[in-house]
Design a protein around this motif. Sequence first.
Motif, short mmCIF file in Angstrom:
data_model
loop_
_atom_site.label_atom_id
_atom_site.label_comp_id
_atom_site.label_asym_id
_atom_site.label_seq_id
_atom_site.Cartn_x
_atom_site.Cartn_y
_atom_site.Cartn_z
N LYS A 116 -13.73 -41.82 6.49
CA LYS A 116 -14.98 -41.17 6.83
C LYS A 116 -15.36 -40.32 7.13
CE LYS A 116 -19.60 -43.01 6.98
NZ LYS A 116 -20.74 -44.56 7.96
N HIS A 117 -14.67 -39.98 8.39
CA HIS A 117 -14.61 -39.15 9.09
C HIS A 117 -13.69 -37.62 8.55
CE1 HIS A 117 -17.24 -41.59 11.63
NE2 HIS A 117 -17.48 -40.41 12.19
N GLY A 118 -13.25 -38.09 7.85
CA GLY A 118 -12.29 -36.78 6.64
C GLY A 118 -10.81 -36.79 6.98
N VAL A 119 -10.55 -37.91 8.08
CA VAL A 119 -8.93 -37.46 7.52
C VAL A 119 -8.06 -38.26 5.94
CG1 VAL A 119 -6.75 -38.60 8.35
CG2 VAL A 119 -8.71 -38.51 9.62
N PRO A 120 -7.49 -37.37 4.82
CA PRO A 120 -7.30 -37.70 4.02
C PRO A 120 -6.50 -38.83 3.60
CG PRO A 120 -7.14 -35.12 4.40
CD PRO A 120 -7.32 -36.10 5.42
N ASN A 121 -6.07 -39.55 2.69
CA ASN A 121 -5.77 -40.81 2.58
C ASN A 121 -4.33 -40.31 2.43
OD1 ASN A 121 -8.49 -41.66 1.33
ND2 ASN A 121 -8.24 -41.48 -0.18
#
Length: 332
Positions: free
Chosen positions: A42-47
């Motif tokens: 949710k805070h921008g770390v890619p899967n």
Amino acid sequence: MLGIGNRLVQAQQASAPTHHAEDESVKAGREAEQQLVELLRKHGVPNGYVYQGLRVPDGFRTRKYEIDVVVLSEYGIYAIEVKNWSGRVAVSHDGKSWVHGKKDINKEKDVTLHYDQVHDNVLIGIQQKAQLLRNHLLRNESCLAEKYFHPRVVFMNSNVQLCDKLKSTKEVIGQEHLLKFLESFEKGLAWSVANSMIPSFITGQLSYSAIESARQGLCTIGTWDVLQLNGGRQLIGDFKSCPHISPNRDDTARLDFKHQRNATVSSVWAVLGYSPQVTVNMYKRNSTSWLVGSTLGSVNVPYNTDVTFRVAGEQVDSKIPVNDIHNITLSV
């Protein structure tokens, strides 16, 4: 061939498997790990930069140690131990242990039992695992300096009370610092433009090539196999074998066990001369869905066949009836 009486007994047993309920504390711990992963995304770390349950080998490659969550970012690699503890947590006088104050409530007797549970120092443990992780990447030609490895202990339960020493330790993330920790992974447009123009040796962050090298190295680390039992309980460990089934891990991601749970139908088949069987469907790895067309094939096995599975932390293999198994997810 078994007599009809024996077949009817088997049919009854096959249609009424043992119910394996999940331990609530284990379930809560697993949910806390998943909650952290979802917050990171949710805070921008890619899967593709968040890893769960990586098993890092020791120096002699004779034993593996699990890291709950690993995050790859421009700032380095975060090795995270996730705790769902509630109650007070303090450091022992010698610093070698953490003391977790717990309580058990017996509602029937209206009694509350307070006691201390002593654990090995969790921070020291994740620091050692982070070093093992670095050593593994070095062996795989991903040569990152030690400063790029960040061990962290993250407490996800809002009812935990950390002692002052733990609160002041930057590697320990309590609820009051969790949001700031998550926001540290966020990147705005201005940052992205600036980072693309300034060399990494000036910013002190990892270059794109270093990140890609680390990502490839992390992808070589295996995770646990997960066996889900009837009733919801999950076992993590290593799938060893099952008669009549020899899945290729490179191709097979999951084994689904299909059962006949209708007692009436099972009894009819028993009268007709058939013993209960379980259908095992093997699904392709990297398939986009579990729909028809993604299977590698199916195998029928007797319902009383045993799967050999080494549960994590156990010294001997377990024999688990296929009749009690819902599915097995295979790691690479």
